[in-house]
Design an enzyme around this catalytic site. Structure first.
Site, short mmCIF file in Angstrom:
data_model
loop_
_atom_site.label_atom_id
_atom_site.label_comp_id
_atom_site.label_asym_id
_atom_site.label_seq_id
_atom_site.Cartn_x
_atom_site.Cartn_y
_atom_site.Cartn_z
N ARG B 369 30.75 66.66 -12.70
CA ARG B 369 31.41 66.10 -11.52
C ARG B 369 30.62 64.96 -10.88
NH1 ARG B 369 30.91 70.44 -8.65
NH2 ARG B 369 32.59 71.41 -9.80
N ARG B 465 24.31 71.34 -3.25
CA ARG B 465 24.74 72.71 -2.94
C ARG B 465 25.44 73.34 -4.14
NH1 ARG B 465 29.65 74.96 -1.30
NH2 ARG B 465 30.61 72.94 -1.70
#
Lengths: 102, 645
Positions: B369, B465
């Site tokens: 991503r 994260r």
């Protein structure tokens, strides 16, 4: 289609490169742990799962429904969960195409 | 402006080291350890104060008086109800704020102030799940490993250990409070597995986990007679004082946006749980309330800020500008297109219909991503375009409509049929990994001020994260801050004489409505310009030149805005929602730029062309200390100090 998002990536073995495109390519985000990627266990049977799930939808409402009419996923046993393909099959959390977590 | 510290830094020393005003990074962490922030004993005040006992429910204007659970005491509330006294004040009503309130309310009175409706927070939109080790075949070490790898090895190991260890108990407590998570037919929790996790460990409630948690917590809060919820109260600035031991926090000034009155909340302990700052960017998944108020207030209160350069973006949000019919109203929060579209064969094109992903990665659209996000960002900046195209129309129509009905319906509303045409997409800001620096018990360098949730930088997320770790972090740290807060509260007395210490901010009553409207309108325009600068110059692919350009442009924009408002009669101690949010957005934007300039490597979410590789020697958090230099802008000084300038 096999999802390749979690293929092993090793940051240390990345060679130096000049162009921005090469630099972006080589600076990957998350190296995977040594255990097999999650999608590998889902991707192969995904087509089969769709057939199974569409079969489920065609079956009488008694099957796949719990005592109170709550949806039960026959493959995973999840009660009250989302219908259709597994929301995390490609790594993020999707609901009918919309991503809500990643 | 803030100074960045290099060399050996000790947070507990009275004098901060100010080196040249460059962009430096804390190079030695042993003097600045998250866990070494210790509370310094709070000096006792002379008189004993009283707790306000007016329950001001946000859904109705009527007020009822309740006596507290502790002994009856005389009220010290002023006649106009403009000052309230509580043992604990919580800023923010997301999972961190509510969870904390429910614990500390057993020991004293609690006020929760929240700027909109109580349920309006990033928690509400966290629809995935909460990660925790709840399966016998899973392990804390595995969760730790996944977290640290995702965080590009910038995480604080002890923080990660604490969160992963305590997570399961926090989830069980939520269940005990009434949160209903999906389970199997055998009654055991159903655990899903998101990207980056090597084991099934995501607890969820169908697709609305955040909403379910928020519902359960709000229900418990409503039933707690010691918690007073103040909706539509916007926190303006923390009330702080400084003595030989450092900074203390005594409460917060808030602006009731419904009655347009300023209320002063005096408290012994303050928890900052105000969430994220997505709205410094034009495209964000965050709701409109996420304007970085907490980070800005804490920075103005001399709290230490950390890791602001790590902003998490999702690569493919629906780009309204590319839709055939423009939406009448600007979308409040972004519609993210799932990775499954690319997983199922979706192809990315630029507006010249060139497939660009193979230029960046051999995996093309199936690259990780962050590579996809950087590639899209690079294309947009190089070509000066507003969006790229994601095409799935070559797949069977029935499959598209059955897998992605949400996208199909949303696009069709604006004249786009995704079975025939490509979807316009653009990256969207999603989560701030950085924030107010917190120790292992949520403590900050300001005594009496604790932080939890997205506003905090606890060291858990590092440079990126891991999925579903944000709700977990909020739960764990909210709980860990409880006992230290109680200890702090018991040692503290409130002194009503302190009230005159801080000038009161005022609403703009002396200005004509038409003037205030003009100021608000111009402020909204300035906000769009700031967001545009942040996206253009502080996006996903950064460079030193562009960051310096951003610094200059933001400074210029802020001066232009201040001149506009002050020229029209706005005073520095005046408050209004638009103006105060704008101050906070400017403050956060500057913190992000400064942090990004200081990191001379690329790691996790921070990628810069000038330092495109990881540097082991730079594997340290970025720290921003408050500066002793005179404050130059309105947004860098607390409102109650404005008149003293």
């Amino acid at each position: 289609m096999a999802n390749k998002l979690c293929r092993l990536r090793n940051l240390d073995s990345v060679p130096f490169s000049v162009s921005i495109s090469q630099r972006i390519r080589h600076l990957s985000g998350i190296p995977t742990p040594s255990t097999p990627p999650p999608e590998a266990s889902r991707s192969a049977p995904s087509e089969e799962k769709e057939k199974v799930e569409s079969k489920q939808r065609e079956e009488p409402s008694g099957d796949g429904e719990g005592e109170k009419g709550v949806h039960v996923n026959k493959l995973t046993g999840e009660v009250g969960g989302p219908r259709g393909p597994e929301p995390t099959r490609y790594g993020d959390w999707e609901q009918k195409g919309r991503c809500s977590d990643f | 402006m803030a100074s960045l510290l290099n060399g050996c830094a000790n947070l507990q020393s009275r004098s901060f080291l100010y080196l040249e005003k460059g962009h430096l990074q804390a190079s030695r962490v042993h003097g600045i350890s998250f866990k070494k922030l210790t509370e310094i004993e709070i000096s006792r005040f002379s008189s004993i104060s009283r707790l306000s006992c007016t329950k001001n429910h946000n859904f109705s204007q009527s007020t009822r008086i309740y006596s507290t659970r502790t002994a009856t005491r005389a009220s010290l509330q002023d006649k106009e109800n403009a000052t309230k006294y509580f043992d604990f004040v919580v800023i923010g009503s997301g999972v961190a704020g509510l969870r904390y309130a429910l614990e500390v309310s057993k020991h004293g009175s609690v006020a929760i102030i929240t700027k909109a409706e109580p349920y309006e927070s990033n928690t509400q939109y966290a629809q995935g799940g909460v990660s925790a080790v709840l399966c016998p075949t899973d392990s804390v070490e595995s969760h730790m490993q996944d977290t640290i790898v995702a965080g590009a090895y910038l995480c604080d190991e002890e923080t990660v250990r604490v969160v992963c260890t305590e997570g399961p108990d926090r989830v069980k407590e939520l269940i005990a409070m009434g949160a209903s998570f999906d389970h199997g037919e055998d009654g055991r929790l159903h655990l899903a597995r998101e990207g980056g996790h090597s084991h099934n460990r995501i607890v969820h409630a169908a697709d609305m986990t955040g909403r379910e948690i928020e519902r359960a917590l709000l229900h418990a809060v409503d039933n707690d007679p010691n918690i007073f919820l103040f909706g539509h109260h916007f926190a303006i600035d923390l009330l702080t004082s400084q003595d030989k031991n450092g900074m203390h926090c005594h409460g917060v000034d808030a602006f009731n946006t419904e009655t347009r009155k300023v209320i002063r909340f005096m408290s012994k302990v303050t928890l900052l749980a105000s969430g994220g700052a997505g709205h410094i960017y034009p495209m964000t998944t965050n709701p409109p309330v996420a304007t970085g108020d907490g980070v800005a207030m804490a920075h103005r209160a001399q709290a230490v800020i950390s890791n602001m350069e790590f902003v998490q973006f999702h690569p493919t949000a629906l780009a309204d500008e590319g839709l055939p019919l423009t939406p009448a109203k600007r979308r409040d929060n972004a519609f993210l297109i799932t990775e499954a579209v690319r997983g199922d064969g979706g192809i990315l094109y630029n507006q010249s219909k060139q497939r660009f992903m193979p230029l960046y990665d051999e995996r093309a659209e199936l690259a990780p991503r962050d590579i996809v996000a950087r590639s899209i960002d690079d294309q947009l900046k190089k070509r000066g375009e507003k969006y790229v195209l994601l095409n799935i129309s070559h797949k069977p129509r029935e499959k598209i409509l059955s897998h992605f009905p949400n996208i199909a319906a949303e696009c069709l509303k604006f004249g786009l049929d995704i079975t025939h045409e490509a979807i316009p997409v653009i990256p969207a800001a999603h989560y701030m990994c950085g924030g107010v620096r917190a120790g292992l018990e949520g403590q900050t360098n300001v005594r009496g001020l604790y932080v939890a949730g997205e506003v905090a930088c606890t060291g858990l997320h590092g440079a990126n994260r891991l999925a579903s770790n944000s709700l977990l972090e909020a739960l764990v740290f909210a709980r860990r801050a409880v006992q230290p807060s109680i200890n702090c509260m018991e040692k503290t007395s409130l002194n009503p004489n302190f009230l005159t210490r801080w000038a009161r901010p005022v609403p703009p009553l002396t200005l004509k409505d038409s003037t205030v409207d003009k100021i608000d309108k111009r402020t909204r325009e300035i906000r769009l310009e700031l967001q545009s600068v942040m996206w253009e110059y502080v996006g996903i692919v950064r460079s030193t030149n562009r960051l310096k350009m951003a610094e200059w442009k933001i400074g210029d924009l802020e001066r232009e805005w201040e001149e506009y408002v002050f020229r029209r009669g706005w005073k520095p101690n005046m408050v209004g929602l638009e103006a105060c949010e704008m101050r906070n957005l400017f403050c956060c934007a500057r913190l992000v730029v400064e942090s990004a300039l200081s990191r001379h490597e690329s790691r996790g979410l921070h990628f810069t062309e000038d330092f495109p590789y990881l540097e082991e020697s730079k594997r340290k958090p970025t720290i921003i200390f408050p500066a002793a230099l005179p404050k130059l802008t309105w947004s860098s000084q607390q409102l109650h100090k404005q008149l003293q300038c």
